[in-house]
Design a protein around this motif. Sequence first.
Motif, PDB file in Angstrom:
ATOM      1  N   GLN A  22       0.839  -1.197   0.000  1.00  0.00           N
ATOM      2  CA  GLN A  22       0.000   0.000   0.000  1.00  0.00           C
ATOM      3  C   GLN A  22       0.874   1.247   0.000  1.00  0.00           C
ATOM      4  O   GLN A  22       1.935   1.265   0.625  1.00  0.00           O
ATOM      5  CB  GLN A  22      -0.894   0.045   1.249  1.00  0.00           C
ATOM      6  N   VAL A  23       0.400   2.280  -0.690  1.00  0.00           N
ATOM      7  CA  VAL A  23       1.051   3.595  -0.651  1.00  0.00           C
ATOM      8  C   VAL A  23      -0.011   4.624  -0.280  1.00  0.00           C
ATOM      9  O   VAL A  23      -1.051   4.720  -0.950  1.00  0.00           O
ATOM     10  CB  VAL A  23       1.682   3.969  -2.001  1.00  0.00           C
ATOM     11  N   ALA A  24       0.244   5.371   0.783  1.00  0.00           N
ATOM     12  CA  ALA A  24      -0.646   6.460   1.188  1.00  0.00           C
ATOM     13  C   ALA A  24       0.040   7.778   0.837  1.00  0.00           C
ATOM     14  O   ALA A  24       1.153   8.047   1.301  1.00  0.00           O
ATOM     15  CB  ALA A  24      -0.932   6.385   2.687  1.00  0.00           C
ATOM     16  N   ILE A  25      -0.605   8.566   0.004  1.00  0.00           N
ATOM     17  CA  ILE A  25      -0.047   9.850  -0.419  1.00  0.00           C
ATOM     18  C   ILE A  25      -0.566  10.954   0.507  1.00  0.00           C
ATOM     19  O   ILE A  25      -1.778  11.176   0.612  1.00  0.00           O
ATOM     20  CB  ILE A  25      -0.431  10.173  -1.875  1.00  0.00           C
ATOM     21  N   MET A  26       0.355  11.646   1.169  1.00  0.00           N
ATOM     22  CA  MET A  26      -0.024  12.725   2.089  1.00  0.00           C
ATOM     23  C   MET A  26      -0.294  13.991   1.267  1.00  0.00           C
ATOM     24  O   MET A  26       0.540  14.889   1.173  1.00  0.00           O
ATOM     25  CB  MET A  26       1.079  12.939   3.121  1.00  0.00           C
ATOM     26  N   ALA A  27      -1.471  14.048   0.670  1.00  0.00           N
ATOM     27  CA  ALA A  27      -1.791  15.121  -0.263  1.00  0.00           C
ATOM     28  C   ALA A  27      -2.265  16.393   0.435  1.00  0.00           C
ATOM     29  O   ALA A  27      -2.495  17.407  -0.221  1.00  0.00           O
ATOM     30  CB  ALA A  27      -2.865  14.648  -1.247  1.00  0.00           C
ATOM     31  N   TYR A  28      -2.410  16.341   1.746  1.00  0.00           N
ATOM     32  CA  TYR A  28      -2.904  17.504   2.485  1.00  0.00           C
ATOM     33  C   TYR A  28      -1.802  18.546   2.690  1.00  0.00           C
ATOM     34  O   TYR A  28      -0.684  18.392   2.206  1.00  0.00           O
ATOM     35  CB  TYR A  28      -3.494  17.057   3.822  1.00  0.00           C
ATOM     36  N   ASP A  29      -2.138  19.627   3.429  1.00  0.00           N
ATOM     37  CA  ASP A  29      -1.243  20.780   3.612  1.00  0.00           C
ATOM     38  C   ASP A  29      -0.956  21.464   2.279  1.00  0.00           C
ATOM     39  O   ASP A  29       0.198  21.706   1.913  1.00  0.00           O
ATOM     40  CB  ASP A  29       0.081  20.376   4.284  1.00  0.00           C
ATOM     41  N   THR A  30      -2.011  21.792   1.563  1.00  0.00           N
ATOM     42  CA  THR A  30      -1.846  22.404   0.244  1.00  0.00           C
ATOM     43  C   THR A  30      -1.436  23.872   0.332  1.00  0.00           C
ATOM     44  O   THR A  30      -0.804  24.389  -0.587  1.00  0.00           O
ATOM     45  CB  THR A  30      -3.149  22.327  -0.560  1.00  0.00           C
ATOM     46  N   GLU A  31      -1.854  24.562   1.399  1.00  0.00           N
ATOM     47  CA  GLU A  31      -1.574  25.999   1.573  1.00  0.00           C
ATOM     48  C   GLU A  31      -2.095  26.814   0.387  1.00  0.00           C
ATOM     49  O   GLU A  31      -1.452  27.751  -0.083  1.00  0.00           O
ATOM     50  CB  GLU A  31      -0.083  26.244   1.806  1.00  0.00           C
ATOM     51  N   MET A  32      -3.281  26.430  -0.091  1.00  0.00           N
ATOM     52  CA  MET A  32      -3.911  27.144  -1.212  1.00  0.00           C
ATOM     53  C   MET A  32      -5.160  27.858  -0.710  1.00  0.00           C
ATOM     54  O   MET A  32      -5.925  27.307   0.080  1.00  0.00           O
ATOM     55  CB  MET A  32      -4.253  26.164  -2.331  1.00  0.00           C
ATOM     56  N   PRO A  33      -5.394  29.101  -1.184  1.00  0.00           N
ATOM     57  CA  PRO A  33      -6.418  29.945  -0.565  1.00  0.00           C
ATOM     58  C   PRO A  33      -7.838  29.801  -1.097  1.00  0.00           C
ATOM     59  O   PRO A  33      -8.750  30.412  -0.551  1.00  0.00           O
ATOM     60  CB  PRO A  33      -5.894  31.360  -0.856  1.00  0.00           C
ATOM     61  N   THR A  34      -8.047  29.028  -2.179  1.00  0.00           N
ATOM     62  CA  THR A  34      -9.407  28.899  -2.718  1.00  0.00           C
ATOM     63  C   THR A  34      -9.785  27.426  -2.846  1.00  0.00           C
ATOM     64  O   THR A  34      -8.929  26.561  -3.035  1.00  0.00           O
ATOM     65  CB  THR A  34      -9.542  29.559  -4.103  1.00  0.00           C
ATOM     66  N   GLU A  35     -11.087  27.166  -2.772  1.00  0.00           N
ATOM     67  CA  GLU A  35     -11.566  25.786  -2.883  1.00  0.00           C
ATOM     68  C   GLU A  35     -11.220  25.179  -4.234  1.00  0.00           C
ATOM     69  O   GLU A  35     -10.855  24.000  -4.324  1.00  0.00           O
ATOM     70  CB  GLU A  35     -13.076  25.746  -2.656  1.00  0.00           C
ATOM     71  N   SER A  36     -11.321  25.964  -5.298  1.00  0.00           N
ATOM     72  CA  SER A  36     -11.059  25.409  -6.624  1.00  0.00           C
ATOM     73  C   SER A  36      -9.597  25.003  -6.775  1.00  0.00           C
ATOM     74  O   SER A  36      -9.289  23.967  -7.385  1.00  0.00           O
ATOM     75  CB  SER A  36     -11.452  26.406  -7.711  1.00  0.00           C
ATOM     76  N   LEU A  37      -8.672  25.787  -6.200  1.00  0.00           N
ATOM     77  CA  LEU A  37      -7.255  25.423  -6.272  1.00  0.00           C
ATOM     78  C   LEU A  37      -6.968  24.183  -5.435  1.00  0.00           C
ATOM     79  O   LEU A  37      -6.229  23.286  -5.862  1.00  0.00           O
ATOM     80  CB  LEU A  37      -6.391  26.590  -5.803  1.00  0.00           C
ATOM     81  N   VAL A  38      -7.553  24.114  -4.245  1.00  0.00           N
ATOM     82  CA  VAL A  38      -7.375  22.920  -3.410  1.00  0.00           C
ATOM     83  C   VAL A  38      -7.949  21.700  -4.125  1.00  0.00           C
ATOM     84  O   VAL A  38      -7.330  20.631  -4.177  1.00  0.00           O
ATOM     85  CB  VAL A  38      -8.054  23.108  -2.040  1.00  0.00           C
ATOM     86  N   GLY A  39      -9.142  21.859  -4.688  1.00  0.00           N
ATOM     87  CA  GLY A  39      -9.761  20.744  -5.394  1.00  0.00           C
ATOM     88  C   GLY A  39      -8.922  20.280  -6.568  1.00  0.00           C
ATOM     89  O   GLY A  39      -8.778  19.078  -6.805  1.00  0.00           O
ATOM     90  N   ARG A  40      -8.360  21.242  -7.324  1.00  0.00           N
ATOM     91  CA  ARG A  40      -7.522  20.863  -8.467  1.00  0.00           C
ATOM     92  C   ARG A  40      -6.274  20.119  -7.990  1.00  0.00           C
ATOM     93  O   ARG A  40      -5.807  19.179  -8.647  1.00  0.00           O
ATOM     94  CB  ARG A  40      -7.124  22.106  -9.254  1.00  0.00           C
ATOM     95  N   HIS A  41      -5.714  20.541  -6.861  1.00  0.00           N
ATOM     96  CA  HIS A  41      -4.546  19.870  -6.288  1.00  0.00           C
ATOM     97  C   HIS A  41      -4.866  18.399  -6.010  1.00  0.00           C
ATOM     98  O   HIS A  41      -4.125  17.497  -6.421  1.00  0.00           O
ATOM     99  CB  HIS A  41      -4.143  20.586  -4.997  1.00  0.00           C
ATOM    100  N   PHE A  42      -5.960  18.146  -5.307  1.00  0.00           N
ATOM    101  CA  PHE A  42      -6.309  16.764  -4.971  1.00  0.00           C
ATOM    102  C   PHE A  42      -6.682  15.972  -6.222  1.00  0.00           C
ATOM    103  O   PHE A  42      -6.368  14.770  -6.313  1.00  0.00           O
ATOM    104  CB  PHE A  42      -7.446  16.733  -3.949  1.00  0.00           C
ATOM    105  N   ALA A  43      -7.337  16.611  -7.166  1.00  0.00           N
ATOM    106  CA  ALA A  43      -7.697  15.911  -8.403  1.00  0.00           C
ATOM    107  C   ALA A  43      -6.455  15.483  -9.172  1.00  0.00           C
ATOM    108  O   ALA A  43      -6.359  14.344  -9.644  1.00  0.00           O
ATOM    109  CB  ALA A  43      -8.575  16.815  -9.271  1.00  0.00           C
ATOM    110  N   TRP A  44      -5.493  16.403  -9.316  1.00  0.00           N
ATOM    111  CA  TRP A  44      -4.280  16.078 -10.073  1.00  0.00           C
ATOM    112  C   TRP A  44      -3.513  14.944  -9.415  1.00  0.00           C
ATOM    113  O   TRP A  44      -3.077  13.998 -10.105  1.00  0.00           O
ATOM    114  CB  TRP A  44      -3.376  17.304 -10.183  1.00  0.00           C
TER     115      TRP A  44
END
Length: 328
Positions: free
Chosen positions: A225-247
């Motif tokens: 198993q690999v768990a990717i720690m995708a949190y701590d984005t430090e992005m100020p808008t929901e759309s940017l955070v969402g794009r980060h997790f999507a990518w």
Amino acid sequence: MKWVWRILAFGTGLILLFGVQTWVWWQGDPEAGGTETNALWARHQWVGEAHTEAEYAGFVRLLRQNKITDVYFHAGPFEPDGTIPPGKYAHARELTAAMRRLAPDVRIQAYLGQIRVVEGHGVLDLDDPANRRRMVASAQIMIGLGFDGIHYDLEPIYPGDTAFLGLLDATRKIAPLLSVALEQQTLVDAAQPVLDALLPRSGRFKYPARPTDGYLREVARRVDQVAIMAYDTEMPTESLVGRHFAWHTEHTLRVIGDRVTVFIGVPTYPALFDWSETLPVAVRGVRKGLDALGRAPAKPFGLGVYADWTTSEADWADYRRVWPPHAR
């Protein structure tokens, strides 16, 4: 100076265009649903303190309700020499026995981590073969206490880190189940050598440890198993955070989703921009990443909730609402 202003204006225009495009992309609802293979990072007190049967039963009910199939129980951290004092996991056997009685189908792993020494900074020197041998011996103790496997969270891990790969090879020999937590991937693999040459790996202006595609595949060859720690984005808008997790969802699954079980780590703690990086936003981004992938990965896939000690009842209700199979 005119050329400077033109370059600045051009760059600003590109940023604004990207922001608008991302906002438009974010408006569409994702079609992909959730999964029933999900992980949870759990607090140290489960192994360090005594618990009643009712407390164990309550925890198992939470796992069942939220379709959590894998739990990483914090049992470390490692000492600088790779050992773990027995007092830190005094009640581990009671925990594993209770989980066997109440939830035999849930995979329970000993979550072992530490800050590794890089350029003279850190706690544990992973490059020392003697330390790695003691780390594997510590992992074997955990298996003997009834854990199904070992979950390593050693930070930072940079691409090309052969000491970490060697640790995984050695642990693979004694652990029936092996998993790792890794930082989110680099956006451009070709930039890694440049960053390596220009920026330090420690100190205030260090560059982050981001696995390249090739290194991610090397890790995936050695674990379950690999768990990717995708949190701590430090992005100020929901759309940017969402794009980060999507990518990161789409990209990780394209690289290793057919080789190994992948969990995308989502947060339930207050982030730097707590109005934008929330659990519902992160999960929606993951689902949009699954849409972009266009197919289910060959291996199981799900969310990794970080962490049980920061997740409220309201958070769990949000989780069940936005990760659809749980809401049916």
